[in-house]
Design a protein around this motif. Structure first.
Motif, mmCIF file in Angstrom:
data_model
loop_
_atom_site.group_PDB
_atom_site.id
_atom_site.type_symbol
_atom_site.label_atom_id
_atom_site.label_comp_id
_atom_site.label_asym_id
_atom_site.label_seq_id
_atom_site.Cartn_x
_atom_site.Cartn_y
_atom_site.Cartn_z
ATOM 1 N N VAL A 11 45.827 40.213 35.675
ATOM 2 C CA VAL A 11 45.459 39.449 36.866
ATOM 3 C C VAL A 11 46.081 40.182 38.047
ATOM 4 C CG1 VAL A 11 45.469 37.213 38.012
ATOM 5 C CG2 VAL A 11 45.582 37.327 35.507
ATOM 6 N N CYS A 38 40.100 41.417 32.702
ATOM 7 C CA CYS A 38 40.684 41.395 34.039
ATOM 8 C C CYS A 38 40.221 40.205 34.856
ATOM 9 C CB CYS A 38 40.401 42.690 34.785
ATOM 10 S SG CYS A 38 38.656 42.994 35.143
ATOM 11 N N VAL A 39 41.124 39.755 35.716
ATOM 12 C CA VAL A 39 40.859 38.736 36.715
ATOM 13 C C VAL A 39 41.281 39.317 38.055
ATOM 14 C CG1 VAL A 39 41.613 36.493 37.613
ATOM 15 C CG2 VAL A 39 41.130 36.764 35.170
ATOM 16 N N SER A 41 42.429 39.026 41.704
ATOM 17 C CA SER A 41 43.071 38.016 42.541
ATOM 18 C C SER A 41 43.045 38.364 44.024
ATOM 19 C CB SER A 41 44.520 37.816 42.089
ATOM 20 O OG SER A 41 45.195 39.070 42.054
ATOM 21 N N ILE A 61 37.795 30.715 42.447
ATOM 22 C CA ILE A 61 37.152 31.866 41.825
ATOM 23 C C ILE A 61 38.117 32.547 40.851
ATOM 24 C CG2 ILE A 61 36.029 34.082 42.255
ATOM 25 C CD1 ILE A 61 34.464 31.609 43.170
ATOM 26 N N VAL A 62 39.393 32.590 41.193
ATOM 27 C CA VAL A 62 40.388 33.100 40.247
ATOM 28 C C VAL A 62 40.394 32.234 38.999
ATOM 29 C CG1 VAL A 62 42.852 33.533 39.863
ATOM 30 C CG2 VAL A 62 41.824 34.098 42.070
ATOM 31 N N ALA A 64 38.025 30.375 37.798
ATOM 32 C CA ALA A 64 36.792 30.561 37.028
ATOM 33 C C ALA A 64 36.858 31.833 36.187
ATOM 34 C CB ALA A 64 35.590 30.616 37.976
ATOM 35 N N GLN A 65 37.440 32.891 36.735
ATOM 36 C CA GLN A 65 37.592 34.124 35.968
ATOM 37 C C GLN A 65 38.524 33.917 34.775
ATOM 38 O OE1 GLN A 65 38.013 37.909 38.501
ATOM 39 N NE2 GLN A 65 38.435 36.277 39.985
ATOM 40 N N VAL A 66 39.625 33.220 35.005
ATOM 41 C CA VAL A 66 40.568 32.942 33.916
ATOM 42 C C VAL A 66 39.880 32.160 32.808
ATOM 43 C CG1 VAL A 66 42.658 31.668 33.280
ATOM 44 C CG2 VAL A 66 42.626 33.053 35.371
ATOM 45 N N GLU A 67 39.136 31.132 33.180
ATOM 46 C CA GLU A 67 38.474 30.301 32.175
ATOM 47 C C GLU A 67 37.424 31.096 31.407
ATOM 48 O OE1 GLU A 67 39.630 27.428 31.342
ATOM 49 O OE2 GLU A 67 41.082 27.639 32.961
ATOM 50 N N ALA A 68 36.734 32.004 32.086
ATOM 51 C CA ALA A 68 35.729 32.826 31.413
ATOM 52 C C ALA A 68 36.374 33.697 30.336
ATOM 53 C CB ALA A 68 34.995 33.698 32.431
ATOM 54 N N VAL A 69 37.526 34.261 30.650
ATOM 55 C CA VAL A 69 38.211 35.113 29.677
ATOM 56 C C VAL A 69 38.766 34.279 28.528
ATOM 57 C CG1 VAL A 69 40.145 36.688 29.309
ATOM 58 C CG2 VAL A 69 38.763 36.886 31.387
#
Length: 272
Positions: A11, A38-39, A41, A61-62, A64-69
């Motif tokens: 991140v 990767c996320v 930030s 948006i951060v 959402a990226q974390v949840e996707a991973v």
């Protein structure tokens, strides 16, 4: 490589010059035998001479990226770099603190640009450091987090009082890192100091290599024991030193050139 590699999530912010941040993290993690997720930030406009603009990514948006991973990949370890805002710092602590978390508290760029204000520092102290497995500040970052000047070994011990292991990296101060675990005395770990101006991205590379080393631990678990931590720090320092040496003759950029992110030579592959 045979078998499925461990997944290391970084991140961090971008570096348009390709030297630090997400670029350094993903390359390092891949070189050391793990799959990099990767996320992003923050987005920066920077080159080897400095940072000209920073755009923090909105917290939603951060998230959402974390949840996707997390919803798709079995993350084994996490590395954080520039996080952009205190809200994102707290978010990462909440969502990723259950994993082995290596925190590189990026507060000031190599060029001197401030990348973390007082709000970010406060969020690190309140949220992220207590949730981290290991924190890897350089001496200036350790002083900023502690709020005062002191020898690196004292700063390492003080910050470890927050519940995380601490590696105060030597960097320009010399070839010694100071490692402390909660409740313990700081221990010096000496390594070669490479005299080079091509060191942009060194901190990102070291912390990513450390996260990759922790991801490869046979026993797993959120917190490494003292022996595992020492071994991982030595591996990360050896990898970083090799890369610095490999790029010492490069001529890229008008400022402090990038640490190489080309795969290491065959004879050093056992570092992974």
């Amino acid at each position: 490589m045979s078998g499925t590699p461990p997944v290391v999530l970084t991140v961090a912010g971008t570096d348009s010059g390709g030297a630090a941040g997400i670029t350094a993290d993903v390359a390092t993690i891949g070189h050391l035998g793990a799959h990099a997720a990767c996320v992003v930030s923050a987005v920066t406009a920077q080159d080897t001479t400095g940072v000209s603009a920073v755009h923090p990514v909105p917290p939603d948006i951060v998230a959402a990226q974390v949840e996707a991973v997390l919803g798709d990949l079995p993350v084994t370890a996490v590395k954080t770099g520039m996080l952009g805002s205190g809200e994102v710092v707290a978010l990462i602590a909440e969502r990723l603190g259950h994993l082995p978390l290596v925190v590189d508290p990026v507060l000031v760029a190599t060029s001197g640009a401030v990348l973390g204000d007082e709000e970010v520092v406060g969020a690190y102290l309140e949220h992220l450091l207590p949730a981290a497995a290991v924190v890897t500040p350089n001496l200036d970052e350790a002083r900023t987090l502690a709020g005062h000047d002191a020898p690196p070994e004292e700063l390492a011990e003080e910050l470890a009082g927050l519940g995380c292991a601490v590696v105060v990296t030597g960097g320009d101060e010399g070839g010694t890192d100071w490692v402390a675990v909660p409740g313990g005395s700081a221990v010096p770990l000496a390594h070669e100091h490479v005299d080079t101006a091509n060191d942009h991205g060194t901190g990102c590379t070291f912390s990513s290599a450390l996260a990759a080393a922790l991801a490869h631990r046979p026993g797993g678990g959120r917190l490494p024991d003292a022996d595992e931590l020492t071994a991982a720090v030595r591996r990360a320092a050896a990898y970083t030193t090799h890369q610095l040496r490999a790029g010492s003759g490069w001529r890229l950029g008008r400022g402090r050139g990038p640490i190489p992110h080309i795969p290491p030579a065959t004879e050093t592959e056992e570092i992974a």
